[in-house]
Design an enzyme around this catalytic site. Structure first.
Site, mmCIF file in Angstrom:
data_model
loop_
_atom_site.group_PDB
_atom_site.id
_atom_site.type_symbol
_atom_site.label_atom_id
_atom_site.label_comp_id
_atom_site.label_asym_id
_atom_site.label_seq_id
_atom_site.Cartn_x
_atom_site.Cartn_y
_atom_site.Cartn_z
ATOM 1 N N THR B 321 -14.488 10.376 -9.217
ATOM 2 C CA THR B 321 -13.526 9.262 -9.224
ATOM 3 C C THR B 321 -12.662 9.322 -10.479
ATOM 4 O O THR B 321 -11.442 9.159 -10.416
ATOM 5 C CB THR B 321 -14.261 7.909 -9.172
ATOM 6 O OG1 THR B 321 -15.067 7.877 -7.994
ATOM 7 C CG2 THR B 321 -13.275 6.755 -9.132
ATOM 8 N N GLY B 322 -13.325 9.569 -11.599
ATOM 9 C CA GLY B 322 -12.569 9.682 -12.848
ATOM 10 C C GLY B 322 -11.576 10.823 -12.771
ATOM 11 O O GLY B 322 -10.384 10.651 -13.047
ATOM 12 N N TRP B 324 -10.323 12.278 -10.242
ATOM 13 C CA TRP B 324 -9.263 12.062 -9.246
ATOM 14 C C TRP B 324 -8.064 11.364 -9.884
ATOM 15 O O TRP B 324 -6.920 11.614 -9.517
ATOM 16 C CB TRP B 324 -9.805 11.216 -8.082
ATOM 17 C CG TRP B 324 -8.804 10.983 -7.000
ATOM 18 C CD1 TRP B 324 -8.571 11.774 -5.911
ATOM 19 C CD2 TRP B 324 -7.876 9.885 -6.890
ATOM 20 N NE1 TRP B 324 -7.574 11.250 -5.143
ATOM 21 C CE2 TRP B 324 -7.125 10.097 -5.719
ATOM 22 C CE3 TRP B 324 -7.617 8.756 -7.668
ATOM 23 C CZ2 TRP B 324 -6.135 9.218 -5.297
ATOM 24 C CZ3 TRP B 324 -6.621 7.876 -7.257
ATOM 25 C CH2 TRP B 324 -5.899 8.116 -6.081
ATOM 26 N N HIS B 325 -8.325 10.495 -10.875
ATOM 27 C CA HIS B 325 -7.240 9.724 -11.475
ATOM 28 C C HIS B 325 -6.339 10.551 -12.366
ATOM 29 O O HIS B 325 -5.240 10.106 -12.722
ATOM 30 C CB HIS B 325 -7.795 8.537 -12.266
ATOM 31 C CG HIS B 325 -8.182 7.401 -11.383
ATOM 32 N ND1 HIS B 325 -9.382 7.353 -10.733
ATOM 33 C CD2 HIS B 325 -7.503 6.290 -10.997
ATOM 34 C CE1 HIS B 325 -9.444 6.250 -10.010
ATOM 35 N NE2 HIS B 325 -8.315 5.591 -10.139
ATOM 36 N N GLY B 326 -6.792 11.719 -12.741
ATOM 37 C CA GLY B 326 -5.917 12.547 -13.547
ATOM 38 C C GLY B 326 -6.684 13.715 -14.134
ATOM 39 O O GLY B 326 -7.898 13.649 -14.299
#
Lengths: 454, 483
Positions: B321-322, B324-326
């Site tokens: 998830t982390g 995925w954000h960048g």
């Protein structure tokens, strides 16, 4: 029947939907329809306009970006949108916009923090000045150097700032610089160090007496501020004592919305007025090496000139006009009255900033100059390394009468546009005095004083 | 193309919708597909090829999985096509989004001198790869049937409203409405969609952009102008910026979907009024959370294989998830930060917090969420975690005290706006609005006309203010005559 009933119920939704979409289309298309504006005076920049793109520009997305920008730039009521937007921000409590504080009494003041203008930059620029002077002295030049730093408006008009607003610590910087110099002051004095004309205390004193020294809508000082600086210079040069009125002050506009207004255009801001000294000796002006002949004085003095500004040929000015066109300028005395018709009205002085401007008292008009020059020193020749603050101050250095030590020639160097060697120029010209004349924050921000060397 | 620019609002959006409604059913999907490709190609014409490639690959994979299912080869050949789809999609994402991040990290770790690749991030790739992945996985699981019409499938992948910033619409969410005939909508639906769109635009342009402007203004205060309180204030503005930006975009997407008869899933549910971190993540970027739950956490065994395995699964989910954000370690750290918090809540913290009064639960949640943004916002690798440090006074000039510098001035100037943002981020305005409508209904006989007038007026004001803000956003005094 039921269907009809249902349709009736929907009709107001449809009206709203159609209205919104048409309104959006209108906003999108109006810029294209109303034609192209090239230049925004408020922003002093060329606007993006619509153009037919090349395939390559489409492929890398540049054309699309440009169209996006053009639709916003060409929106006809853009300036009004900005006013509304700034007003709303203030309604929400904001006390500054675009780097400008909303000061008291409709006074706009630039926001300049020490994080933007650290002391180190100030010290570094001062070192450049000293180094330039020493380099010139080593070549045998004997010009006296004086550093003239006009106080930053936010330091003098601190009482007009909104509560809690901060500016960089000008007084502290000045003190620190003075303290840092002290140890080798004596040694430096022997070597002929640059002097400093400290205007800070004088400006504070006048401000405390209730005087307004800066424009409310512009980052420059007004005629009173310019006169304060001029007075100090006149005293330093031992020029005869005079009052500002002696220079025949005339108001040439009362509709000056300056650069600070451009950044924070609140609708209720009142415009400034500009007054210029008109009782000057006959002067010749040379801009970047080209003589600019002053047109004949229009009837009705400066105010008349303002009214006539921009109109066709002035009386008896045909030849002068032709000559002026060669240089691209037409001045009346030292003023470019046409600028009063534009937004950038401060450019009335000399028409703006140029690399090198030479102002000479016309010898022919003053036959007494040479004669009276005999019994004492010669007439003075000054060089001013400067920002635009100097433009409105230097006129007060020219006296209509003639006497020894009068200022007969003044050269203004603006390092942003001056691309020759300063050292060569100064060595060749052998000026009597060299002034480094800047507004304090401009001086700290400047990143080109290395041009003074080598 | 961005929703908050004049090309979209003043040209694309009205022209697209007017034609969409005028076209017969048979033409609507083709028009939506073409318009979406144009929309995507606007910013980066070349990258549209990657999306077309993605469409072709996943359409084929879906068809193949369906074909071999029918032949009874679900677990063999069908599975091979599923794996192919996953590898290709994740591969595309890794190559375009993470390649340089991996290279930089390798270089930093082993001191190697590998050069970076000359790729830039195709906009929206994180969203559409997840959408197409959801399709092939669901086809494989038999949850949805393979789409036979390539045009309808292409339209699903490219659909412009949610293309670049979500919500992540899974194929299963819209399967039943893919055929234009299945998307009947009344003018009342369109009105509601437009309402959602305009309010989303207002969130983005009026709240997010302004809050973002203040965040960057406060970021510029350094040295003696800075203080711990100022850093907190800046991070608060950032928290509101990211919420209103993201949820505003989602609202616009959902609204536009509604105007065409789609029903996209909700993405935000007033996350800042959550009473625990667990609840926060049920209300923040909901489609992403459910995607990871559905396609990573549960397939890995979720909580069914013992606490240790669950911890491992959670770790992986939050790591991803982390990421995925960048492509940056700050984002990974931000994800893992939530792993720790959520795991602690699962262990004991939730019970402990449950005993607190409601207001303290909210303070607890907001404090840790804001701290999280303090990690998230540190995207400058040259100054790792400088914001997080600043929140605790590390690297801050403390000579002026914790509340010194420009804090006093800034809070005086911006407190009203900060309060406005805080209220607007809760469900309070919606509830008050509902109450108002109820009151009108009780008093007035002809209530629908009054309500309509009020709503229409309110929406027009928001729309006009948004446009004013967009146009004045391009105002850029270039005062080179500064001197």
């Amino acid at each position: 029947m039921q269907y009809k009933e249902k349709n009736k119920k929907y009709i107001h939704y449809q009206i709203f939907i159609a209205m919104v979409l048409l309104f959006l289309l209108f906003c999108g298309g109006i810029g294209i329809l109303t034609g192209e504006k090239q230049f925004s005076e408020m922003e002093n920049r060329y606007l993006t306009s619509f153009s037919v793109p090349h395939l390559a520009e489409i492929l890398d997305g540049k054309a699309q970006e440009q169209l996006e920008q053009a639709l916003e730039d060409q929106f006809p009521w853009r300036d009004a949108c900005v006013q509304i937007s700034v007003s709303l921000k203030r309604l929400l409590g904001a006390k500054d916009a675009g780097g400008v504080y909303f000061g008291k009494d409709g006074h706009l003041i630039e926001k300049k923090l020490s994080s933007q203008l650290p002391y180190e930059r100030y010290a570094r620029n001062r070192k450049f000045i000293t180094a330039a002077m020493e380099e010139l002295h080593q070549q045998g030049d004997e010009a006296g150097w004086t550093l003239v730093l006009v106080p930053f408006p936010g330091s003098i008009d601190a009482d007009l700032l909104p509560a809690g607003a901060r500016e960089f610590d000008e007084a502290g910087y000045r003190e620190q610089a003075a303290g840092a110099e002290e140890p080798d002051q004596k040694q430096a004095a022997a070597a002929g160090a640059e002097k400093e004309l400290d205007l800070y205390a004088q400006f504070r004193e006048k401000r405390e007496a209730g005087k307004r020294l800066y424009f409310a809508t512009d980052h420059h000082y007004n005629a009173s501020g310019a006169w304060e600086a001029a007075q100090a210079l006149r005293e330093m040069f031992h020029l005869p004592e005079k009052k500002q009125e002696d220079f025949g002050m005339e108001q040439v506009t009362d509709a000056f919305y300056g650069t600070l207004y451009s950044k924070a255009p609140l609708p209720e801001i009142r415009p400034d007025s500009i007054s210029i000294p008109t009782k000057l000796p006959e002067l010749s002006v040379e801009i970047d090496g080209k003589p600019v002949d002053a047109g004949a004085e229009p009837d009705g003095g400066a105010a008349g000139a303002a009214a006539e500004a921009g109109e066709a040929a002035e009386p008896g000015g045909k030849a002068a006009g032709a000559e002026a066109e060669a240089g691209g300028h037409r001045l009346w005395q030292i003023y470019d009255m046409e600028k009063l018709r534009t937004k950038d009205k401060y450019a009335v002085y000399f028409g703006g900033n140029y690399g090198k401007v030479v102002i000479r008292k016309k010898a022919s008009a003053k036959p007494s100059a040479r004669r009276s020059g005999m019994h004492s020193g010669k007439a003075r020749r000054i060089c001013v390394i400067k920002d635009s603050y100097a433009n409105s101050c230097v006129p007060y250095l020219f006296d209509t009468e003639s006497f020894p030590d009068e200022v007969a020639e003044l050269t203004m160097i603006d390092l942003r546009y001056f691309n020759d060697s300063f050292q060569e120029l100064a060595a060749q010209e052998q000026y009597d005095e060299i002034l480094v004349f800047y507004e304090m924050s401009n001086f700290i921000e400047a990143d080109y004083f290395n041009k003074l060397l080598g | 193309m961005v929703f908050s620019g004049m090309v979209f609002l003043g040209v694309f959006f009205p022209v697209f919708l007017l034609l969409y409604w005028l076209l017969p059913q048979a033409g609507k999907n083709l028009w939506l597909l073409l318009a979406s490709l144009f929309f995507y190609a606007w910013g980066e014409p070349v990258y549209v090829l990657i999306m077309l490639f993605s469409i072709v690959v996943d359409y084929t994979n879906g068809r193949m999985i369906g074909y071999f299912d029918a032949k009874g080869k679900h677990d063999t050949v069908g599975r091979a096509f599923l794996i192919a789809s996953i590898v290709i999609n994740i591969g595309l994402l890794c190559f375009f989004k993470y390649a340089n991040f991996f290279i930089d990290s390798l270089n930093a770790l082993f001191g190697t001198g590998l050069g970076n690749l000359a790729v830039s991030l195709p906009i929206g790739i994180s969203f559409y790869t997840f959408q197409t992945l959801s399709y092939t996985i669901d086809v494989y699981r038999g949850i949805v049937r393979p789409q036979k019409n390539p045009l309808d499938f292409g339209m699903f992948v490219t659909m412009f409203p949610q293309l670049i910033a979500g919500p992540i619409v899974r194929y299963a969410d819209v399967e039943k409405r893919l055929r234009a005939e299945d998307r009947q909508c009344t003018p009342a639906d369109v009105f509601r969609g437009l309402e959602r769109f305009i309010l989303g635009l207002g969130k983005k342009v009026l709240f997010a952009n302004l809050a973002g402007g203040l965040f960057s203004e406060l970021s510029n205060y350094t040295e003696s102008d800075r203080s711990v309180a100022l850093v907190w204030l800046a991070v608060l503005f950032y928290s509101f910026q990211i919420y209103f930006d993201f949820s505003g975009y989602s609202d616009m997407a959902i609204g536009m979907g509604q105007m065409m008869g789609f029903q996209f899933p909700e993405n935000f549910d007033h996350p800042y009024e959550s009473r625990s971190i667990t609840e926060f993540w049920r209300r923040w970027h909901m489609t992403l959370g459910s995607w990871f739950r559905e396609y990573v956490y549960i397939p890995l065994g979720g909580n069914r294989k013992g606490p240790l395995r669950q911890a491992g699964n959670l770790f992986l989910v939050w790591f991803l998830t982390g990421l995925w954000h960048g492509a940056g370690w700050n984002f990974v750290l931000w994800g893992l930060y939530y792993f720790v918090l959520l795991f602690l809540e699962k262990l004991f913290l939730k019970d402990a917090v449950a005993k607190l009064p409601s207001i303290l639960k909210r303070v607890y949640t907001l404090f840790f969420v804001a701290l999280g943004w303090g990690i998230f916002v540190c995207d400058d690798p040259s100054r790792p975690l400088s914001w997080l440090g600043g929140l605790f006074g590390i690297g801050i000039d403390r000579s002026a005290g914790a509340f010194g510098g420009m804090f006093g001035y800034s809070i005086c100037s911006h407190l009203p706006f900060l309060l406005l943002l805080a209220v607007a981020s809760t469900s309070l305005p919606a509830r008050l609005g509902g109450r108002l409508l109820q009151m009108i209904q009780e008093i007035q006989k002809n209530e629908s006309a009054t309500i309509y007038t009020l709503k229409a007026g309110y929406l027009l004001v928001v729309l006009c203010l948004s446009l004013i803000s967009i146009i004045s956003g391009s105002y850029n005094p270039f005062l080179y005559f500064r001197f």
